[in-house]
Design a protein around this motif. Structure first.
Motif, PDB file in Angstrom:
ATOM      1  N   SER A 182      14.725   5.827  -0.258  1.00 50.05           N
ATOM      2  CA  SER A 182      13.302   5.945  -0.196  1.00 50.05           C
ATOM      3  C   SER A 182      12.511   4.813   0.558  1.00 50.05           C
ATOM      4  O   SER A 182      11.602   5.015   1.109  1.00 50.05           O
ATOM      5  N   TYR A 214       5.126   4.856   7.368  1.00 45.67           N
ATOM      6  CA  TYR A 214       3.975   4.056   6.916  1.00 45.67           C
ATOM      7  C   TYR A 214       4.047   2.923   8.565  1.00 45.67           C
ATOM      8  O   TYR A 214       2.740   2.725   8.904  1.00 45.67           O
ATOM      9  N   THR A 231      10.229   5.835   3.360  1.00 46.54           N
ATOM     10  CA  THR A 231       8.739   5.794   3.321  1.00 46.54           C
ATOM     11  C   THR A 231       8.129   4.572   4.356  1.00 46.54           C
ATOM     12  O   THR A 231       7.061   4.868   5.004  1.00 46.54           O
ATOM     13  N   ASN A 239       0.707  -1.400   0.012  1.00 49.66           N
ATOM     14  CA  ASN A 239       0.222   0.089   0.043  1.00 49.66           C
ATOM     15  C   ASN A 239       0.902   1.250  -0.017  1.00 49.66           C
ATOM     16  O   ASN A 239       0.062   2.566   0.168  1.00 49.66           O
ATOM     17  N   THR A 240       1.962   1.102   0.073  1.00 47.09           N
ATOM     18  CA  THR A 240       3.091   2.154  -0.375  1.00 47.09           C
ATOM     19  C   THR A 240       3.106   2.906  -1.680  1.00 47.09           C
ATOM     20  O   THR A 240       2.514   1.973  -2.486  1.00 47.09           O
ATOM     21  N   SER A 241       3.977   3.795  -1.937  1.00 47.23           N
ATOM     22  CA  SER A 241       4.221   4.166  -3.174  1.00 47.23           C
ATOM     23  C   SER A 241       5.559   3.636  -3.844  1.00 47.23           C
ATOM     24  O   SER A 241       5.717   4.044  -4.770  1.00 47.23           O
ATOM     25  N   LEU A 242       6.065   2.777  -3.204  1.00 53.60           N
ATOM     26  CA  LEU A 242       7.297   2.046  -3.407  1.00 53.60           C
ATOM     27  C   LEU A 242       7.293   1.619  -4.923  1.00 53.60           C
ATOM     28  O   LEU A 242       8.343   1.522  -5.421  1.00 53.60           O
ATOM     29  N   ASN A 243       6.306   1.101  -5.152  1.00 58.19           N
ATOM     30  CA  ASN A 243       6.409   0.420  -6.553  1.00 58.19           C
ATOM     31  C   ASN A 243       6.513   1.215  -7.609  1.00 58.19           C
ATOM     32  O   ASN A 243       7.029   0.671  -8.705  1.00 58.19           O
ATOM     33  N   ASN A 244       6.282   2.567  -7.462  1.00 57.99           N
ATOM     34  CA  ASN A 244       6.629   3.462  -8.430  1.00 57.99           C
ATOM     35  C   ASN A 244       7.977   3.534  -8.713  1.00 57.99           C
ATOM     36  O   ASN A 244       8.555   4.020  -9.926  1.00 57.99           O
ATOM     37  N   LYS A 292      -3.084   4.984   8.530  1.00 55.11           N
ATOM     38  CA  LYS A 292      -2.519   4.106   7.700  1.00 55.11           C
ATOM     39  C   LYS A 292      -2.505   2.677   8.082  1.00 55.11           C
ATOM     40  O   LYS A 292      -3.038   1.875   7.095  1.00 55.11           O
TER      41      LYS A 292
END
Length: 357
Positions: free
Chosen positions: A264, A272, A268, A115-120, A349
């Protein structure tokens, strides 16, 4: 009590960890570091009320084994600690018990990463699913629906604090699904040339160390029997497990870790998870160079972390300063100071993730 006594008592760090852990870390030395920074380090007696042992400015703990036990005595101990925290909201807790509970549950932990933005930035957690039943047909269906592919790693639900948390299996085929021992988490295996990167985090500081890991396995190995192993033994710095030896036909090309991605990950996950002390197990996928987070642990061993005690006291001082500044700011602004906005966001979160699990 004099003013100086009051000041002294407000600078006490109450701590708890097992004797084995404190001996391994040479905790006596940390007591010396604390005194150099104006803090007194006092071990908590968990069999007695904390009210009689404080007051504390900070509580620093590794309670994972007690939380994971979840027996009557353990529940009573944790209840007393949580009541003390509730009654003394100004005490800094490193780390919050709810955050530690999340990391004890591998399924919830992987959902946090998901559910974080790390996949970006090409940082991901391999596809996973929880296995709660011994029904093989049901489990095969769950694996397919979740996109978990063969081979996959079967891991105990509880990530720390038990005798079996490191007992894992590599499952190669549908026949091997019967070897899953619920409750557990199935996670697709990522080939990474037998190199594991352990990222140790202490507040804003972090250090990466390299460890051996499992060799490459392929979907073409579908006829293989299940392999059972102890992940802790395989990934020790001095491990010589045959499971870490690449096949002669394979290239021993080393993967490349991206320092920007590591930074990052720390920024991140710290937000979270609402954690200051944790470790992240990372592998770099062959060919794609994507970084896969395969586990996260609360208060890891910190083997190979330079000046660990110096960084730890920096973390304590920083957390306390942030708390004092935050409270002063909100009091001056007329806002409710019962909780910081960052803490509320972090808990929100986690709550939004946990309610689906």
């Amino acid at each position: 009590m004099t003013d100086s006594d009051n000041h002294s008592s407000s600078m006490v760090i109450g701590y708890w960890m097992s004797d084995r852990k404190s001996q391994k870390l040479n905790w006596i030395e940390f007591g010396k570091v604390c005194r150099q920074h104006g803090y007194e380090l006092v071990k908590l007696d968990l069999d007695k009320p904390l009210e009689d042992q404080g007051p504390f400015a900070v509580i620093l703990h590794k309670l994972t084994e007690i939380i994971a036990r979840n027996d009557k005595q353990a529940i009573q101990i944790i209840d007393r600690i949580e009541q003390y925290i509730k009654d003394h909201p100004k005490v800094i807790i490193i780390d919050p018990l709810d955050s530690v509970r999340t990391l004890l549950d591998r399924y919830k932990t992987y959902n946090v990463v998901l559910n974080t933005s790390l996949n970006n930035i090409d940082v991901f957690t391999p596809t996973f699913v929880e296995i709660l039943s011994t029904d093989v047909k049901e489990n095969i269906k769950k694996l397919k629906n979740a996109g978990v592919t063969f081979p996959f790693i079967c891991k105990p639900f509880v990530a720390q604090g038990t005798t079996y948390c490191h007992q894992m299996s590599v499952i190669f085929n549908e026949r091997g699904v019967a070897d899953c021992k619920p409750p557990c988490v199935a996670q697709s295996f990522i080939n990474h040339n037998a190199i594991l990167y352990k990222l140790y985090v202490v507040g804003d500081h972090y250090q990466m160390v390299e460890r051996p890991s499992l060799k490459n396995f392929y979907s073409s190995n579908e006829d293989r029997d299940t392999i059972t192993f102890d992940s802790h033994s395989v990934s020790k710095s001095d491990s010589s497990s045959e499971l870490s030896v690449l096949d002669p036909s394979e290239s021993a090309k080393r993967s490349s870790v991206d320092p920007i991605k590591l930074h990052s990950i720390v920024k991140t996950l710290g937000s979270y998870l609402n954690m200051s002390l944790y470790g992240v197990d990372i592998v770099v996928e062959n060919d794609s160079n994507r970084h896969a987070i395969i586990d996260i642990n609360a208060y890891p061993g910190y083997d190979g972390f330079p000046d660990f005690f110096g960084k730890l006291i920096d973390c304590v001082v920083s957390r306390r300063a942030q708390s004092l500044c935050s409270k002063a700011y909100f009091e001056d602004s007329g806002f409710d100071t019962s909780d910081s906005s960052d803490d509320k966001k972090s808990r929100a979160k986690l709550n939004s993730i946990n309610q689906y699990n």
